[in-house]
Enzyme design. Structure first.
Site, PDB file in Angstrom:
ATOM      1  N   GLU A  19      -1.558  -9.182   3.379  1.00 53.37           N
ATOM      2  CA  GLU A  19      -1.444  -9.737   4.741  1.00 53.37           C
ATOM      3  C   GLU A  19      -2.790 -10.123   5.350  1.00 53.37           C
ATOM      4  O   GLU A  19      -2.843 -10.942   6.258  1.00 53.37           O
ATOM      5  CB  GLU A  19      -0.701  -8.755   5.658  1.00 53.37           C
TER       6      GLU A  19
ATOM      7  N   HIS B 131      -3.640  -5.136   0.390  1.00 59.66           N
ATOM      8  CA  HIS B 131      -3.038  -5.689   1.612  1.00 59.66           C
ATOM      9  C   HIS B 131      -3.076  -7.218   1.582  1.00 59.66           C
ATOM     10  O   HIS B 131      -4.033  -7.815   2.078  1.00 59.66           O
ATOM     11  CB  HIS B 131      -3.805  -5.201   2.843  1.00 59.66           C
TER      12      HIS B 131
ATOM     13  N   CYS C 258       0.841  -1.202   0.000  1.00 62.48           N
ATOM     14  CA  CYS C 258       0.000   0.000   0.000  1.00 62.48           C
ATOM     15  C   CYS C 258       0.878   1.255   0.000  1.00 62.48           C
ATOM     16  O   CYS C 258       1.480   1.557  -1.019  1.00 62.48           O
ATOM     17  CB  CYS C 258      -0.990  -0.037   1.153  1.00 62.48           C
TER      18      CYS C 258
HETATM   19  N1  GLN Z   1      -2.013   6.590   2.823  1.00 65.89           N
HETATM   20  C1  GLN Z   1      -2.112   5.842   1.630  1.00 65.89           C
HETATM   21  C2  GLN Z   1      -3.472   5.984   0.985  1.00 65.89           C
HETATM   22  O1  GLN Z   1      -4.425   6.359   1.607  1.00 65.89           O
HETATM   23  C3  GLN Z   1      -1.784   4.384   1.855  1.00 65.89           C
HETATM   24  C4  GLN Z   1      -2.741   3.685   2.768  1.00 65.89           C
HETATM   25  C5  GLN Z   1      -2.227   2.378   3.302  1.00 65.89           C
HETATM   26  O2  GLN Z   1      -1.017   2.137   3.296  1.00 65.89           O
HETATM   27  N2  GLN Z   1      -3.118   1.545   3.807  1.00 65.89           N
HETATM   28  O3  GLN Z   1      -3.626   5.702  -0.168  1.00 65.89           O
END
Ligand code: GLN
Length: 533
Positions: free
Chosen positions: A511, A509, A383
């Site tokens: 994970e 994600h 992310c």
């Molecule tokens: N802050 C980033 C976004 O909102 C990444 C979010 C995250 O890593 N879950 O896109």
């Protein structure tokens, strides 16, 4: 089985005793006996969900397939049971009150005074029973957050009291407490447990089973004493001693016969012993690794044990899949700077950049991506980690000076990461990110495809910003290739550098989907790439 049985797990004496792991372990044992089981967490705080809580308050925020931002215990439930949870598996006081107040505004209470009993407790009971009714599980295990005696938890314990009365022999209450060992007197102390059970009794609930958490093995007499003081049979006093891995707890609970006692209490036949072969095989491999690898996880919450829980667990699963012992170091991104990044990051066989929000520690993350890229070190950016890798590539390979995400610098000349179009009008923070599972189509030539072994995948998300497709050709021309695309929106989900040994950045994600019996393919192949040749 014709009717759902309800198991409540309460806690006393101290928080963080591991109600979630006990619940997940019992769930695992019942599942391994052939029953269908789901586990639910009731959280007594007023936030509607933990999505707006920062990790200092709450540890990791776990995301389900249906896009619920939930307590991290749901991650344990999924990892143990190898089965999805949903919004219905996490209930908070905020959500309960919101539903009741909405009903009141609609006039559904027909002029009645709306009260904690019966209206709030009815709503809690509805949310407990809904899992049994709708999905026809054999067992619904409901873990009640906090400790008995907490003011916020009172309506939940009251709901349990009422349900036990209404459903009579279809309910069981397991109470988990701590038995401290006093070094000075060389004794275990049961008084805190006695007091905790007394509090539970004052609230109208008699525990059926008491699980005693202890750092040091308990003397037999302790169980007898607790049984005598707390109105339970000595066999229903279970010892939960500290173990090295949380994945040993189901076997520990089996040896203490927690599952058979639950079945007996519910008047159920004990047919066969639980099938735990695959689980035992996993534990055997966990304890007998053949290889070694050193992984760095770079994030800004490294001092918190629970901030990256699902990543930590995914690494354990992937290590076992590779029969490798993974030494995982959490590195603070704020400690990594221009002067020390080479030194701080050298010696690791693989590097992960964690998800995150806001600009604290961002420079350290961008330097980390650079180090992994330039030194051909297996890299997984998750992310924000993927977004940092794109920013770094744009700056240092393409030469887009000061390229950035508009989350960090909204006036950047090269907004390679930008707010998603449908996020631009959103002002509320709660539950408004791009959340939950979305499909993605993989390029056959990618490392991701080699890991997944299929083209169509689905992964869970939690973000507002995305790769800016205006820059797609610039990145491609210089060798960073989008290899996973959302087929409906064209959003870039995966970036890779084919020239690199293993460099994968994912907007989602992975994970959240790794379980003991189904380790996540990207983590598995990341660890594989990190193993020394
Ligand atoms: N802050 C980033 C976004 O909102 C990444 C979010 C995250 O890593 N879950 O896109």
């Amino acid at each position: 089985m014709n009717s759902t049985k309800y198991i409540f797990v309460t806690g006393g004496v101290a928080s963080s005793l591991g109600k979630g792991i006990i619940s997940a372990s019992l769930g695992k044992l019942l599942q391994a006996r052939g029953y269908s089981v789901t586990i639910q967490k009731l959280d007594p705080y007023i936030n509607v969900d933990p999505g707006t809580l920062n990790p200092y308050e709450h540890g990791e925020c776990y995301v389900t397939e249906d896009g619920a931002e939930t307590d991290l215990d749901l991650g344990h439930y999924e990892r143990f049971l190898n089965q999805h949870t949903s919004q219905a598996n996490n209930v908070t006081t905020g959500r309960v009150y919101q539903t009741v107040i909405d009903k009141e505004r609609r006039g559904d209470y027909l002029g009645k005074t709306v009260q904690i009993i019966p209206h709030i407790t009815d709503e809690i009971k509805r949310r407990i029973k809904i899992l049994g009714k709708k999905h026809k599980y054999d067992f619904v295990i409901t873990e009640i957050g906090g400790t008995v005696g907490d003011i916020e938890a009172l309506p939940y314990i009251e709901a349990v009291r009422q349900l036990r009365w209404e459903l009579h022999n279809q309910c069981v209450n397991i109470h988990l407490t701590l038995v401290p060992f006093l070094k000075a007197s060389g004794e275990h102390k049961t008084k805190p447990t006695q007091h905790s059970v007394k509090t539970l009794l004052e609230e109208g609930v008699q525990p059926d089973i008491i699980v005693l958490r202890s750092e040091i093995p308990l003397h037999k007499e302790i169980k007898k004493k607790v049984a005598q003081f707390c109105n339970v049979n000595p066999e229903a006093v279970i010892e939960s001693k500290d173990v090295e891995s949380i994945y040993e707890v189901p076997l520990l609970m089996r040896s203490e016969k927690l599952d058979t006692i639950v079945l007996q209490k519910l008047g159920m036949e004990i047919k066969r012993s639980p099938r735990l072969d695959a689980w035992k095989k996993f534990l055997h491999k966990l304890k007998n690794p053949k290889h070694n690898t050193n992984i760095a996880l770079v994030g800004k919450y490294i001092e918190l044990q629970d901030a990256y829980k699902s990543i930590d667990e995914s690494i354990i699963h992937a290590g076992v899949a590779n029969e490798a012992k993974v030494e995982l170091s959490h590195l603070h991104s704020e400690d990594i700077n221009e002067h020390n990044y080479q030194e701080s990051l050298s010696g690791y066989d693989g590097i992960i950049i964690a998800p995150g929000f806001g600009n604290r520690g961002i420079d350290g993350k961008i330097l980390t991506a650079r180090f992994a890229r330039e030194n051909n070190i297996p890299f997984l950016g998750i992310c924000l980690g993927m977004q940092c890798a794109v920013i770094e590539f744009a700056r240092n390979v393409i030469g887009f000076d000061n390229a950035n995400s508009t989350e960090i610098d909204h006036k950047t000349q090269y907004p390679v990461i930008d707010l998603m179009e449908n996020q631009k009008q959103i002002t509320d923070k709660g539950g408004t990110m791009r959340l939950g599972a979305y499909p993605c189509v993989l390029k056959k030539t990618s490392k991701s495809y080699i890991a997944y072994k299929r083209i169509n995948i689905s992964e869970r998300h939690r973000h507002r910003y995305e790769f800016n497709n205006n820059y797609i050709n610039d990145l491609k021309n210089y060798g960073m290739i989008p290899v996973g695309i959302n087929p409906d929106t064209e959003l870039v989900e995966i970036m890779e550098i084919p020239e690199h040994k293993w460099f994968v950045g994912v907007q989602f994600h992975p994970e959240y989907q790794s379980t003991v019996l189904k380790p996540h393919p990207l983590f598995v192949n990341f660890i594989k790439a990190s193993l020394k040749e």
